[in-house]
Scaffold this active site. Structure first.
Site, PDB file in Angstrom:
ATOM      1  CG  ASP A   1      39.188  -9.244 -19.254  1.00 21.53           C
ATOM      2  OD1 ASP A   1      39.233 -10.063 -20.161  1.00 21.53           O
ATOM      3  OD2 ASP A   1      39.962  -8.989 -18.334  1.00 21.53           O
TER       4      ASP A   1
ATOM      5  CG  ASN B   1      39.513  -7.237 -28.586  1.00 25.49           C
ATOM      6  OD1 ASN B   1      38.603  -7.073 -28.188  1.00 25.49           O
ATOM      7  ND2 ASN B   1      40.410  -7.513 -27.671  1.00 25.49           N
TER       8      ASN B   1
END
Length: 248
Positions: A21, A69
């Site tokens: 991340d 996503n």
């Protein structure tokens, strides 16, 4: 930062999972577009894969693209898919050289045909790798994994091949996308976010968590060693007391 010599080679987690991340925030700090962060993250992936193999990790799962996503801007998703194709093609010789087997979990059929092709070819080329298995979680979510396992179990019960009372934790694990792979003993998350983001929900039940504020493009093998050393300093009791572990 730790070096490999500081890691106890007799206490290496068999399976390490990583939520990579912070690419977008890293790019923003550098004054670039989000895709610049994703491109820069390739070095972190390479360093981590090589470092894990050198340390003796048997399975390394990277959360590369989640189901959620897909909701990102279309141009970013397209750029990510193109980057995935390019990276797999470029890194396959290195995987072969280091005897690293490539696998993938997730809704692979949702990926563009070019990604599926590169992925299938890389997995076929590296299938004989014995040093470490690198697992890419692509179009993956933990809830999807549990749902698809439940559907498959229900199908077996409806067909009479499995009785409801025969469904155990081992049964469920056997129908997950990670069937045959040990549950992660260590989860690393970069960027300081303190959540597991729909990743390996069943498999992370007893996983040790290591959260670092470092953004993923800055992650290197020394940071992996920091996580491994922190893991080795923890007592894994699985519901037992410290005294019970000492006796056993």
């Amino acid at each position: 930062m730790a070096v490999r010599s500081e890691i106890d080679s007799q206490n290496i987690p068999a399976h390490v999972a990583i939520i990579m991340d912070g690419n977008g925030r890293w790019a923003k700090q550098k004054g670039g577009l989000r895709i610049f962060g994703h491109q820069s993250a390739i070095t972190a992936v390479r360093e981590t894969v090589e470092g894990a193999a050198e340390a003796g990790v048997r399975y390394l799962t990277l959360y590369a693209f989640s189901t959620e996503n897909w909701a990102r801007p279309a141009h970013e998703v397209m750029a990510l898919m193109q980057l995935l194709v390019h990276t797999i093609r470029k890194e396959t010789p290195t995987l072969l050289k280091n005897s690293i087997r490539l696998q993938a979990i997730g809704q692979i059929d949702n990926l563009p045909a070019s990604c599926q092709k590169e992925l299938a070819e890389a997995m076929e080329l590296t299938k004989a790798g014995t040093r470490m298995t690198l697992i890419l979680a692509l179009s993956y979510s933990g809830r999807w994994d549990l749902a698809q396992a439940s559907r498959r179990i229900a199908t077996e019960v409806a067909a009479g091949r499995l009785q409801p009372e025969q469904v155990t934790e081992a049964t469920v694990a056997g129908f997950l996308s990670t069937a045959g792979i040990p549950d992660p003993e260590l989860l690393i998350r970069t960027s300081g976010e303190q959540r597991i983001s729909n990743f390996l929900l069943w498999q992370l039940a007893y996983t040790e968590l290591f959260i670092t504020d470092l953004l993923w493009p800055d992650f290197r093998r020394q940071h992996l060693y920091d996580a491994l050393r922190a893991y080795q300093q923890r007592e894994r009791r699985f519901g037992k007391t410290s005294e019970q572990l000492t006796v056993s």
